[in-house]
Design an enzyme around this catalytic site. Sequence first.
Site, PDB file in Angstrom:
ATOM      1  N   ARG A  55      -8.050  -6.906  -5.162  1.00  0.00           N
ATOM      2  CA  ARG A  55      -9.156  -7.238  -4.276  1.00  0.00           C
ATOM      3  C   ARG A  55     -10.167  -8.129  -5.016  1.00  0.00           C
ATOM      4  O   ARG A  55     -10.330  -8.042  -6.224  1.00  0.00           O
ATOM      5  CB  ARG A  55      -9.860  -5.972  -3.795  1.00  0.00           C
ATOM      6  N   LYS A 196      -7.917  -2.917   3.422  1.00  0.00           N
ATOM      7  CA  LYS A 196      -9.280  -2.456   3.148  1.00  0.00           C
ATOM      8  C   LYS A 196     -10.287  -3.024   4.139  1.00  0.00           C
ATOM      9  O   LYS A 196     -11.362  -2.443   4.334  1.00  0.00           O
ATOM     10  CB  LYS A 196      -9.671  -2.806   1.709  1.00  0.00           C
ATOM     11  N   HIS A 215     -12.509   7.955   1.902  1.00  0.00           N
ATOM     12  CA  HIS A 215     -11.524   7.300   1.042  1.00  0.00           C
ATOM     13  C   HIS A 215     -10.846   8.399   0.231  1.00  0.00           C
ATOM     14  O   HIS A 215     -11.260   8.734  -0.874  1.00  0.00           O
ATOM     15  CB  HIS A 215     -12.215   6.290   0.127  1.00  0.00           C
ATOM     16  N   SER A 233      -9.056   4.533  -8.284  1.00  0.00           N
ATOM     17  CA  SER A 233      -7.747   4.125  -8.790  1.00  0.00           C
ATOM     18  C   SER A 233      -7.510   4.660 -10.191  1.00  0.00           C
ATOM     19  O   SER A 233      -8.383   4.594 -11.058  1.00  0.00           O
ATOM     20  CB  SER A 233      -7.679   2.591  -8.799  1.00  0.00           C
ATOM     21  N   LYS A 237      -4.895  10.293  -7.295  1.00  0.00           N
ATOM     22  CA  LYS A 237      -5.068  10.660  -5.884  1.00  0.00           C
ATOM     23  C   LYS A 237      -3.740  10.653  -5.125  1.00  0.00           C
ATOM     24  O   LYS A 237      -3.394  11.616  -4.440  1.00  0.00           O
ATOM     25  CB  LYS A 237      -6.071   9.685  -5.248  1.00  0.00           C
ATOM     26  N   THR A 238      -2.996   9.560  -5.251  1.00  0.00           N
ATOM     27  CA  THR A 238      -1.715   9.454  -4.549  1.00  0.00           C
ATOM     28  C   THR A 238      -0.688  10.420  -5.132  1.00  0.00           C
ATOM     29  O   THR A 238       0.031  11.110  -4.408  1.00  0.00           O
ATOM     30  CB  THR A 238      -1.189   8.008  -4.615  1.00  0.00           C
ATOM     31  N   ASP A 252      -4.656   7.708   1.538  1.00  0.00           N
ATOM     32  CA  ASP A 252      -5.800   6.882   1.163  1.00  0.00           C
ATOM     33  C   ASP A 252      -7.009   6.939   2.095  1.00  0.00           C
ATOM     34  O   ASP A 252      -8.129   6.909   1.618  1.00  0.00           O
ATOM     35  CB  ASP A 252      -5.345   5.425   1.039  1.00  0.00           C
ATOM     36  N   ARG A 317       1.795  -3.137  -6.916  1.00  0.00           N
ATOM     37  CA  ARG A 317       1.639  -2.288  -5.727  1.00  0.00           C
ATOM     38  C   ARG A 317       2.895  -2.281  -4.871  1.00  0.00           C
ATOM     39  O   ARG A 317       3.712  -3.195  -4.923  1.00  0.00           O
ATOM     40  CB  ARG A 317       0.491  -2.818  -4.868  1.00  0.00           C
TER      41      ARG A 317
END
Length: 531
Positions: A55, A196, A215, A233, A237-238, A252, A317
């Site tokens: 991003r 996003k 988020h 990141s 989390k994932t 997410d 990604r």
Amino acid sequence: MSKVCEYLESLGIIHANVYHQLSPAQLTEKALERGEGKLTDTGALLVMTGAYTGRSPNDRYVVDDPEHHDSIAWGKINVPISEEKFENIYRGIVAYLQQRDVFVFDGFAGADPTYRLNVRVINDLASENMFIHQLLIRPTEEELASFVPGFTIIACPGYKCIPERDGVHSEAAIIVNFKKKMVIIAGSRYAGEIKKSVFSVMNYLMPEQNVFPMHCSANVGKDGDSALFFGLSGTGKTTLSADPNRGLIGDDEHGWSDKGIFNFEGGCYAKTIKLSKEHEPDIYNAIRFGALLENVVMDEETRMPDYDDGSVTENTRVGYPVNYIPNAVIPGVAGHPKTVIFLTADAFGVLPPISKLSKEAAMYHFVSGFTSKLAGTERGVTEPTPTFSTCFGEPFMPRPASKYAEMMGEKIETYGANVYLVNTGWSGGPASGEGKRMKLPYTRAMITAALNGSLAEVEYKHDDIFNVDVPQYCPGLPEEAQKVLNPRDTWSDKAAYDAMAKKLAGMFVANFAKKYPDMAPEIVAAGPKAE
């Protein structure tokens, strides 16, 4: 003429070759035919995104108009741009799209039909259209027949802005226009900008319907006990929400309404750097036909991706539909969460691996959104560097932080969720010294204890520096690992721990005082203590 073509012409996109609602297989064929990417050995489509491999926060803008001016938290994150400048770039994009291939996908943001947003995405790349096809919720034929877009996103990396003419910083621009219900994306091929942008729009719209936008990832147990995982990141989390013993709601973006929680998306966008089948089998196996890989280095002969190679970017990604995960919950809805987890990767090595938060402390840490960068990851970074991202998603939060904090506090109090701060970072010292990364099995054991309620039954000790309650025993954690619960015990130099802990606490205090000077005093008092 189809309704979609009529709509495009109403936008000024005329004489285009329009491809509406193509399947992933058709979009893959188109992408290969157009030279946008290559197939890996598992059939995933691999693309390189050029100059933008992540991003571009400095190229993100929000149109400032009288109707929405007072509800936006203007500043370095939500940078205002005039309606006139938006129109100039918009006209350039639609002119660029004349007589070109244009790919259109209609989908939903929001698994709960009560709150979902109809999103129309227009792309000049087939690969990006496939990405958003997999990331949003895909309508049925019946739903598609009556589809009317509530928000439109035009993603056109082929169009490059001219900063001197357009009044932007670079050739890329991501501009949200709430008045026109539109987002335009120019110059950047990084697909995460589309995803996003949808999230930013939902973060603005949902509070108007008393839905708390988050988020976070979310999963649910066999007894309907849902849980939320917040984290920036690299905090896990994932990985940690992909639990084989629990159903995955989403990885997410979610909303928390008076009915429960729901996924905003129909897909996942996972980091692949250092990905292995052993540690993350669900994500590894999801990289197959219909998935889009970005910036992963691949052996040209075997077509095997090398997930350890970060030479293009560390931010490699993959995007894939959530149903590629075996235990995904479809549709992505569940009841009110019993457990909320805030994940942080503390490279200073001083935060407890798990601690319990009061409602006020939860609001404090939610607003703070802390994690830390490692020494050596960026030029000039020689020691751990704190990162504070408001609400664990600062770049995507158009409204003031206090609004989201209030909603978090209300939901926790109303539905009685237990909140834990979990450090997936370092123990025994800082990352730049003697510290070692917390073992994933240890973290999983702590989170399992939090989820099944057994962690609520143990003795706690208050940590006076970080102002949190630390369990003195964790069911399911190996006996030899119990000492990690109190981070000071893992440091050989106790004085060095005390100094580092106070240093980090001071960083929390300074950040909060600078960014949230008007926050309620009871929330301020629930944070770490520098003295």
